[in-house]
Design a protein around this motif. Structure first.
Motif, mmCIF file in Angstrom:
data_model
loop_
_atom_site.group_PDB
_atom_site.id
_atom_site.type_symbol
_atom_site.label_atom_id
_atom_site.label_comp_id
_atom_site.label_asym_id
_atom_site.label_seq_id
_atom_site.Cartn_x
_atom_site.Cartn_y
_atom_site.Cartn_z
ATOM 1 N N THR A 161 -12.002 5.264 9.397
ATOM 2 C CA THR A 161 -13.607 4.311 8.618
ATOM 3 C C THR A 161 -12.805 3.394 7.899
ATOM 4 O O THR A 161 -13.161 2.636 7.822
ATOM 5 C CB THR A 161 -14.080 5.219 8.111
ATOM 6 N N ARG A 162 -11.825 3.657 6.479
ATOM 7 C CA ARG A 162 -10.821 3.153 5.454
ATOM 8 C C ARG A 162 -9.961 2.552 5.652
ATOM 9 O O ARG A 162 -10.274 0.787 5.438
ATOM 10 C CB ARG A 162 -11.132 3.704 4.569
ATOM 11 N N GLY A 163 -9.075 3.043 6.645
ATOM 12 C CA GLY A 163 -8.068 1.908 6.690
ATOM 13 C C GLY A 163 -7.513 0.656 5.778
ATOM 14 O O GLY A 163 -7.595 1.422 4.560
ATOM 15 N N GLY A 164 -6.519 0.022 6.300
ATOM 16 C CA GLY A 164 -5.423 -0.550 4.792
ATOM 17 C C GLY A 164 -4.560 -1.006 5.063
ATOM 18 O O GLY A 164 -3.779 -0.033 5.832
ATOM 19 N N ARG A 165 -3.708 -1.302 4.378
ATOM 20 C CA ARG A 165 -2.448 -1.841 4.630
ATOM 21 C C ARG A 165 -1.313 -0.376 3.021
ATOM 22 O O ARG A 165 -1.623 -0.230 2.246
ATOM 23 C CB ARG A 165 -2.327 -2.908 3.812
ATOM 24 N N LEU A 166 -0.019 -0.228 3.891
ATOM 25 C CA LEU A 166 0.274 0.990 2.823
ATOM 26 C C LEU A 166 1.801 0.545 3.179
ATOM 27 O O LEU A 166 2.528 -0.439 4.220
ATOM 28 C CB LEU A 166 0.161 2.286 3.303
ATOM 29 N N LEU A 167 2.405 0.701 2.222
ATOM 30 C CA LEU A 167 3.934 0.627 2.614
ATOM 31 C C LEU A 167 4.465 2.044 2.032
ATOM 32 O O LEU A 167 4.413 2.508 1.355
ATOM 33 C CB LEU A 167 4.630 -0.037 1.200
ATOM 34 N N VAL A 168 5.318 2.192 3.459
ATOM 35 C CA VAL A 168 6.528 3.431 3.248
ATOM 36 C C VAL A 168 7.693 3.182 2.726
ATOM 37 O O VAL A 168 8.400 2.253 3.549
ATOM 38 C CB VAL A 168 6.551 4.112 4.185
ATOM 39 N N VAL A 169 7.880 4.120 1.872
ATOM 40 C CA VAL A 169 9.788 3.238 0.831
ATOM 41 C C VAL A 169 10.479 4.811 1.347
ATOM 42 O O VAL A 169 10.077 5.901 0.996
ATOM 43 C CB VAL A 169 9.476 3.088 0.307
#
Length: 289
Positions: free
Chosen positions: A162-170
Motif C-alpha cells: 500500500t505504501r511503496g516508496g523509493r529506496l536505496l540499497v547499498v
C-alpha cells in the motif's frame, strides 16, 4: 445495506491492504488540489475497522481519489469529511463503506464519472444524497474480503504494497544487492542500487528525487557504511535526516552500537529476511506527502 453487495463474489479476490495507509495515500494525492481550493480534509478510518482487508487496493484507491477530487472541485473553503468502515455478516461476506460529506453544491464531471464506472465494474453501489443547506453526502458500498488471520509477515506485506516508496540499497556485493532489491521490489518499492558508500552519498546529496530510506551495508572498501552515514548526516535539510538502516553480517552488540552512534536509525543482520527489512522500514518511513 444491500444484501447483493454484501454477498458479491468479488469480495474474495485481491490482495491484502491496510485501510489506514490507503487513506493516508489518498490524502497525499489530493492535498495540492485541496489546498488550492482552501478545503480542509478530514479523513479517518472508523474504530472497529479491521487493519487488514482483502480486495483490489488500486480500484479502491482510484475510487476514493476520484470522489475526493470531484468534491474538492465543487467545494467552498470549508471542511470535507470522509469516513471508511466495514460491515460484515460473516468472515466471508463483507462490504467496504466510504462515506463522504461536505458543503459541495454539486458533484459531477470527470471525477464522479470515473468513480461511477469503477463502482459499476466491481459490483459496488454509489449513492448521492442532498440535504438543503448542508451540501451532499456520498456513500460508496463495495464488496471486500476479510483475512482469516493476519500474521505479522502478512501485515507487513500489506503495509509495503500500500505504501511503496523509493529506496536505496547499498552493498559492494552484487549478489547481496540483487537479493535485497528483489525482496523489496516484489512488494511494491522502487529500488535504486549503489555499489559503495561514495555512490550512496552522491545518490542522497545530488539526486533530483532522493531516496526515502537507505539500506546500508557496513563493511565496504573505499568508503564504508559508517563513513557514508556520517557524511549523509552532515547534509543540511531533509536529506541529512533520511532514515538509514544498517544491513550487515556483523551481529555483535558492539557492531550495532557503532552503527547507531554513526547516525544510523536501525539495524538488520544478514542473511536478510524480508520481514526484518519491512519491519525496520515501517518503523522509520513516514506516510507519504
Amino acid at each position: 445495506m444491500d444484501g447483493d453487495i454484501l454477498h458479491h463474489g468479488a469480495a474474495k479476490t485481491g490482495a491484502l491492504f491496510d485501510p489506514a495507509t490507503l487513506l493516508r495515500l489518498a490524502s497525499a494525492t489530493v492535498k495540492a488540489a485541496a489546498e488550492a481550493r482552501g478545503v480542509a480534509l478530514d479523513l479517518a478510518v472508523l474504530p472497529g475497522t479491521p487493519r487488514g482487508l482483502v480486495g483490489d487496493v488500486g480500484a479502491v484507491g482510484s475510487l476514493v481519489n476520484a470522489l475526493l477530487l470531484s468534491a474538492i472541485d465543487h467545494s467552498p473553503s470549508r471542511p470535507l469529511t470522509l469516513r471508511l468502515s466495514v460491515q460484515s455478516d460473516s468472515r466471508d461476506h463483507a462490504a467496504l463503506i466510504v462515506t463522504m460529506s461536505g458543503p459541495f453544491d454539486a458533484v459531477d464531471g470527470f471525477g464522479l464519472g470515473v468513480a461511477q464506472r469503477l463502482a459499476a465494474d466491481r459490483g459496488a453501489r454509489l449513492i448521492i444524497e442532498s440535504t438543503p443547506g448542508n451540501g451532499q453526502t456520498i456513500q460508496l458500498t463495495m464488496p471486500i474480503g476479510l483475512p482469516a488471520r493476519m500474521t505479522d509477515a502478512e501485515r507487513l506485506m500489506s503495509w509495503a504494497r500500500t505504501r511503496g516508496g523509493r529506496l536505496l540499497v547499498v552493498d559492494d556485493s552484487a549478489t547481496n544487492r540483487m537479493v535485497t532489491a528483489g525482496l523489496l521490489s516484489k512488494v511494491g518499492f522502487s529500488v535504486e542500487l549503489a555499489t559503495g558508500g561514495a555512490e550512496a552519498v552522491v545518490a542522497v546529496a545530488k539526486s533530483a528525487l532522493p531516496p526515502e530510506a537507505v539500506l546500508m551495508d557496513v563493511a565496504m572498501p573505499d568508503v564504508d557504511g559508517i563513513a557514508a552515514t556520517e557524511t549523509i548526516r552532515s547534509l543540511t535539510g531533509d536529506r541529512g535526516r533520511i532514515p538509514i538502516i544498517a544491513v550487515t553480517a556483523n551481529a555483535q552488540p558492539e557492531d550495532r552500537s557503532r552503527c547507531l552512534a554513526a547516525g544510523m536509525n536501525d539495524y538488520v543482520t544478514k542473511p536478510v529476511r524480508r520481514a526484518d527489512l519491512l519491519a525496520a522500514l515501517e518503523r522509520w518511513l513516514t506516510p507519504p506527502g
